[in-house]
Scaffold this motif. Structure first.
Motif, short mmCIF file in Angstrom:
data_model
loop_
_atom_site.label_atom_id
_atom_site.label_comp_id
_atom_site.label_asym_id
_atom_site.label_seq_id
_atom_site.Cartn_x
_atom_site.Cartn_y
_atom_site.Cartn_z
N THR A 1 0.83 -1.32 0.13
CA THR A 1 0.02 0.07 -0.01
C THR A 1 0.88 1.18 -0.01
OG1 THR A 1 -0.14 -0.02 2.42
CG2 THR A 1 -1.65 -1.12 1.18
N PHE A 2 2.23 0.87 0.40
CA PHE A 2 2.98 2.48 0.34
C PHE A 2 3.15 3.04 -0.97
CE2 PHE A 2 5.96 0.36 3.85
CZ PHE A 2 5.08 0.57 4.97
N GLY A 3 2.76 4.59 -0.84
CA GLY A 3 2.70 5.07 -1.95
C GLY A 3 1.40 5.13 -2.84
N LYS A 4 0.55 4.41 -2.41
CA LYS A 4 -0.81 4.22 -3.21
C LYS A 4 -1.92 4.69 -2.54
CE LYS A 4 1.35 0.57 -5.59
NZ LYS A 4 1.33 -0.94 -5.81
N GLU A 5 -1.87 5.44 -1.26
CA GLU A 5 -2.94 5.89 -0.43
C GLU A 5 -2.54 7.26 0.13
OE1 GLU A 5 -4.45 2.93 2.13
OE2 GLU A 5 -2.46 2.46 2.95
#
Length: 317
Positions: A25-29
């Protein structure tokens, strides 16, 4: 430039302890990040992680207002919509809420950093903080100061519907080292370990009092993680080493070429002129620049930190 110094000049290693689902999820929310405030370069390790996941340019922080007046960094943060506060909630409330609302429709994925302890850990501040915890009937912490809940609960309320989760980050350094920015400038290598846990925002209570209790419980868990690290030398979870990207190094080389080449040419011309007055003026300019850099480094040094917390912890939150 500072991230380049950490990654490429000193070669400091940053290892994540988490699970694959969280790392994906890192960098995508949009997220709120809670980081312990124990080290001089904890902010720099945070910047490094945002760079490696492509969100350095859209990272925000709730920062003390004094940093606004730091040359270059403070001025840049102003234009990057960083939220500044005086750390007096009666004066900060409207300013913080206004700043957070401006971020509610931020177009890029954003990481918003909170230092819930409000100030860096020192033994004096910890002693006073635990006296406050005892007076309020709260569990005592061994490795953290009592978290201040107003900024957290306000951020959650204002950014609910924008952020997807809260990332709890607990940072430590191998070998029980206490790194410094000056050490980074000298090329000293450190090994940073960061335990990252993801909490979906819907798990955090909407009621302010219940959200504050949730934060206190979180810090009890962070304390247990630090105790485990001190005993075993590792955090729980799978280890990840996000690769460093070349952009910070290329950015440094570009600006070094653009700015330093004319400076060296000018300096050579000054010494070639043989004029004592010009040479002294040039050396004075270099000395003033060196002094300014040293003062800037002093902002990060724990022993020169603010006295905030020594008395403020004695007041009601």
């Amino acid at each position: 430039e500072l991230v380049m110094l950490l990654e490429w000049w000193s070669g400091t290693e940053c290892t994540l302890f988490s699970d694959e689902a969280t790392v994906k999820t890192f960098g995508k929310e949009h997220v709120i990040i809670i980081l312990n405030h124990n080290f001089e370069i904890d902010f720099l390790c945070g910047w490094t992680m945002t760079e490696r996941f492509g969100v350095l340019g859209s990272s925000k922080v709730l920062a003390k207002r004094e940093l606004l007046y730091v040359p270059l960094i403070g001025w840049t943060w102003y234009f990057l919509e960083i939220v500044f506060c005086k750390r007096k909630w009666e004066e900060d409330r409207d300013t913080v809420i206004e700043g957070l609302k401006r971020l509610s429709d931020y177009p890029e994925y954003m990481w918003f950093l909170l230092y819930c302890e409000g100030t860096r850990f020192t033994e004096t501040k910890h002693r006073i903080s635990m006296e406050v915890a005892e007076s309020k009937g709260l569990p005592k912490l061994k490795y953290h100061l009592l978290p201040r809940t107003k900024g957290f609960t306000t951020a959650v309320q204002c950014l609910r519907g924008t952020v997807s989760a809260v990332y709890d980050v607990t940072l430590n350094f191998r070998g029980n080292k206490n790194p410094s920015l000056l050490g980074i400038l000298y090329g000293k290598k450190y090994e940073a370990d960061m335990c990252v846990r993801r909490f979906p925002l819907e798990e955090i209570p909407q009621d302010e009092k219940e959200a504050a209790n949730w934060l206190h419980k979180l810090y009890q868990e962070k304390d247990a993680l630090q105790e485990m690290y001190n005993q075993e030398g590792v955090f729980p979870g799978k280890q990840f080493k996000p690769p460093r990207r070349p952009w910070t190094l290329l950015n440094f080389l570009f600006w070094a070429t653009v700015l330093l080449s004319p400076l060296f040419t000018f300096g050579f011309g000054v010494f070639a002129s043989g004029s004592p007055l010009l040479i002294l003026a040039f050396l004075g300019l270099v000395g003033a620049a060196s002094f300014g850099v040293r003062r800037l480094i002093g902002v990060t040094e724990i022993e020169k930190g603010s006295s905030y917390g020594n008395q403020e912890f004695k007041k009601k939150e």
